[in-house]
Scaffold this motif. Structure first.
Motif: not given
Length: 149
Positions: A104-117, A119-124
């Motif tokens: 569900d593309i509506g879960d994009w934001g929820a996924f991003n909230t986890v994903y960023v944890d 990786f080093e900030a700015g190095k995605f």
């Protein structure tokens, strides 16, 4: 040119969690995330490039999905990617491109909230995300990645 590999060699590969190299690629399957009897490699190394098979939010060593919805599956899929990389001598810093498939593309934001944890900030890694239906085992998210040594 393709080389013929006997069934016994293939069986030994999947059972042992070791690698088979054919001169061009190294096929790795540690068994640390997915059962080793599935018809794909966890990680394939060609030269300096790493190709990770798509991961879902299964609990390591099983085909059972993490319970708790998109956040739980997202965290588990990213932990699975991290485990696969680390077990084979790499890290999340080796990733250069990820593709995210959401039920569900509506879960994009929820996924991003986890994903960023993870990786080093700015190095995605570079990334694409899209919705697809019928993910393996009824998963809510699948992620595959490409990395560099």
């Amino acid at each position: 040119m393709f080389k013929t590999v006997s069934k016994a060699v293939i069986a030994t590969f999947f059972m042992s969690g070791t690698a088979i190299a054919d001169g061009h690629a190294e096929y790795l399957n540690s068994g640390s995330v997915l059962p080793t009897d599935l018809p794909f490699s966890e990680l394939v190394v060609v030269g300096d490039t790493l190709y990770l098979s798509g991961q879902i939010g299964n609990l390591p060593g099983t085909l059972d999905l993490a319970e708790g919805g998109i956040e739980a599956e997202s965290r588990q899929v990213m932990e699975n990617i991290q485990t696969s990389l680390e077990t084979n001598g790499y890290s999340m810093a080796n990733l250069v491109k990820c593709t995210v498939i959401l039920a569900d593309i509506g879960d994009w934001g929820a996924f991003n909230t986890v994903y960023v944890d993870f990786f080093e900030a700015g190095k995605f890694p570079a990334r694409a995300a899209f919705a697809g239906s019928g993910l393996a085992l009824g998963a809510l998210v699948e992620v595959d990645c490409i990395g560099a040594k």
